[in-house]
Design a protein around this motif. Structure first.
Motif, mmCIF file in Angstrom:
data_model
loop_
_atom_site.group_PDB
_atom_site.id
_atom_site.type_symbol
_atom_site.label_atom_id
_atom_site.label_comp_id
_atom_site.label_asym_id
_atom_site.label_seq_id
_atom_site.Cartn_x
_atom_site.Cartn_y
_atom_site.Cartn_z
ATOM 1 N N MET A 1 0.836 -1.189 0.000
ATOM 2 C CA MET A 1 0.000 0.000 0.000
ATOM 3 C C MET A 1 0.875 1.243 0.000
ATOM 4 O O MET A 1 1.920 1.268 0.618
ATOM 5 N N ASP A 2 0.361 2.269 -0.632
ATOM 6 C CA ASP A 2 1.132 3.502 -0.705
ATOM 7 C C ASP A 2 0.580 4.534 0.272
ATOM 8 O O ASP A 2 -0.461 4.351 0.885
ATOM 9 N N LEU A 3 1.289 5.609 0.404
ATOM 10 C CA LEU A 3 0.966 6.652 1.376
ATOM 11 C C LEU A 3 -0.355 7.352 1.051
ATOM 12 O O LEU A 3 -1.086 7.757 1.959
ATOM 13 N N GLN A 4 -0.691 7.476 -0.230
ATOM 14 C CA GLN A 4 -1.938 8.142 -0.623
ATOM 15 C C GLN A 4 -3.175 7.346 -0.216
ATOM 16 O O GLN A 4 -4.255 7.896 -0.079
ATOM 17 N N THR A 5 -3.027 6.077 -0.004
ATOM 18 C CA THR A 5 -4.145 5.246 0.402
ATOM 19 C C THR A 5 -4.310 5.230 1.922
ATOM 20 O O THR A 5 -5.426 5.206 2.439
ATOM 21 N N ILE A 6 -3.232 5.271 2.640
ATOM 22 C CA ILE A 6 -3.270 5.158 4.097
ATOM 23 C C ILE A 6 -3.439 6.507 4.791
ATOM 24 O O ILE A 6 -4.133 6.609 5.812
ATOM 25 N N LEU A 7 -2.847 7.564 4.270
ATOM 26 C CA LEU A 7 -2.828 8.853 4.944
ATOM 27 C C LEU A 7 -4.214 9.489 5.142
ATOM 28 O O LEU A 7 -4.529 9.905 6.265
ATOM 29 N N PRO A 8 -5.105 9.576 4.144
ATOM 30 C CA PRO A 8 -6.409 10.216 4.378
ATOM 31 C C PRO A 8 -7.254 9.528 5.465
ATOM 32 O O PRO A 8 -7.775 10.209 6.361
ATOM 33 N N PRO A 9 -7.421 8.197 5.440
ATOM 34 C CA PRO A 9 -8.203 7.594 6.537
ATOM 35 C C PRO A 9 -7.535 7.751 7.901
ATOM 36 O O PRO A 9 -8.222 7.930 8.914
ATOM 37 N N ALA A 10 -6.209 7.725 7.937
ATOM 38 C CA ALA A 10 -5.507 7.891 9.211
ATOM 39 C C ALA A 10 -5.714 9.295 9.757
ATOM 40 O O ALA A 10 -5.952 9.477 10.958
ATOM 41 N N LEU A 11 -5.648 10.302 8.901
ATOM 42 C CA LEU A 11 -5.877 11.683 9.335
ATOM 43 C C LEU A 11 -7.327 11.896 9.770
ATOM 44 O O LEU A 11 -7.593 12.587 10.765
ATOM 45 N N LEU A 12 -8.254 11.289 9.041
ATOM 46 C CA LEU A 12 -9.658 11.398 9.417
ATOM 47 C C LEU A 12 -9.904 10.749 10.776
ATOM 48 O O LEU A 12 -10.580 11.316 11.630
ATOM 49 N N THR A 13 -9.345 9.583 11.002
ATOM 50 C CA THR A 13 -9.487 8.898 12.283
ATOM 51 C C THR A 13 -8.860 9.709 13.404
ATOM 52 O O THR A 13 -9.447 9.880 14.476
ATOM 53 N N LEU A 14 -7.687 10.240 13.175
ATOM 54 C CA LEU A 14 -7.020 11.064 14.172
ATOM 55 C C LEU A 14 -7.835 12.318 14.488
ATOM 56 O O LEU A 14 -7.978 12.697 15.654
ATOM 57 N N GLY A 15 -8.392 12.941 13.459
ATOM 58 C CA GLY A 15 -9.225 14.128 13.663
ATOM 59 C C GLY A 15 -10.472 13.811 14.464
ATOM 60 O O GLY A 15 -10.885 14.579 15.332
ATOM 61 N N CYS A 16 -11.097 12.666 14.187
ATOM 62 C CA CYS A 16 -12.294 12.269 14.940
ATOM 63 C C CYS A 16 -11.963 12.037 16.412
ATOM 64 O O CYS A 16 -12.704 12.481 17.290
ATOM 65 N N PHE A 17 -10.875 11.329 16.679
ATOM 66 C CA PHE A 17 -10.483 11.103 18.071
ATOM 67 C C PHE A 17 -10.153 12.415 18.779
ATOM 68 O O PHE A 17 -10.502 12.607 19.940
ATOM 69 N N ALA A 18 -9.484 13.321 18.087
ATOM 70 C CA ALA A 18 -9.153 14.608 18.701
ATOM 71 C C ALA A 18 -10.425 15.392 19.030
ATOM 72 O O ALA A 18 -10.545 16.005 20.088
ATOM 73 N N TYR A 19 -11.400 15.363 18.116
ATOM 74 C CA TYR A 19 -12.654 16.079 18.345
ATOM 75 C C TYR A 19 -13.419 15.495 19.529
ATOM 76 O O TYR A 19 -13.962 16.220 20.359
ATOM 77 N N ILE A 20 -13.463 14.172 19.608
ATOM 78 C CA ILE A 20 -14.217 13.513 20.669
ATOM 79 C C ILE A 20 -13.538 13.686 22.027
ATOM 80 O O ILE A 20 -14.196 13.932 23.042
ATOM 81 N N LEU A 21 -12.234 13.557 22.073
ATOM 82 C CA LEU A 21 -11.525 13.535 23.350
ATOM 83 C C LEU A 21 -10.977 14.883 23.792
ATOM 84 O O LEU A 21 -10.395 14.988 24.870
ATOM 85 N N TRP A 22 -11.141 15.917 22.982
ATOM 86 C CA TRP A 22 -10.622 17.243 23.328
ATOM 87 C C TRP A 22 -11.350 17.770 24.561
ATOM 88 O O TRP A 22 -12.570 17.703 24.644
ATOM 89 N N PRO A 23 -10.627 18.297 25.537
ATOM 90 C CA PRO A 23 -11.301 18.775 26.761
ATOM 91 C C PRO A 23 -12.186 19.988 26.473
ATOM 92 O O PRO A 23 -11.843 20.850 25.682
#
Length: 90
Positions: A1-23
């Motif tokens: 797998m290349d970076l263009q396939t993995i990076l967008p879902p990883a960033l989306l997942t990270l953004g969702c966790f940050a939004y949910i867990l942000w104080p």
């Protein structure tokens, strides 16, 4: 797998966790219920119970004696609640 396939879902997942867990900066204070608030909620619940009782009686789920006894009990409780509300000035 290349970076263009993995990076967008990883960033989306990270953004969702940050939004949910942000104080939260501003936490809402819990409002304390007054006796009048409690009585209003109780009155609404009693009226809803009366509507349900009437519906179920018409559907044939209750004998007339049970219906009359439960309806009288709910109406008496509603009268007590409304009189207490009036005494409190609502």
């Amino acid at each position: 797998m290349d970076l263009q396939t993995i990076l967008p879902p990883a960033l989306l997942t990270l953004g969702c966790f940050a939004y949910i867990l942000w104080p939260q900066q501003k936490l809402a204070r819990p409002t304390e219920k007054t006796r009048l608030d409690y009585l209003r909620e109780r009155k609404d619940a009693i009226y809803e119970n009366l509507r349900d009782l009437n519906f179920e009686f018409r559907a044939g789920k209750y004998p007339e004696d049970d219906y009359a006894r439960q309806r009288e009990s709910l109406e008496n409780e509603a009268a007590r609640v409304v009189s207490e509300m009036d005494a409190l000035g609502a």
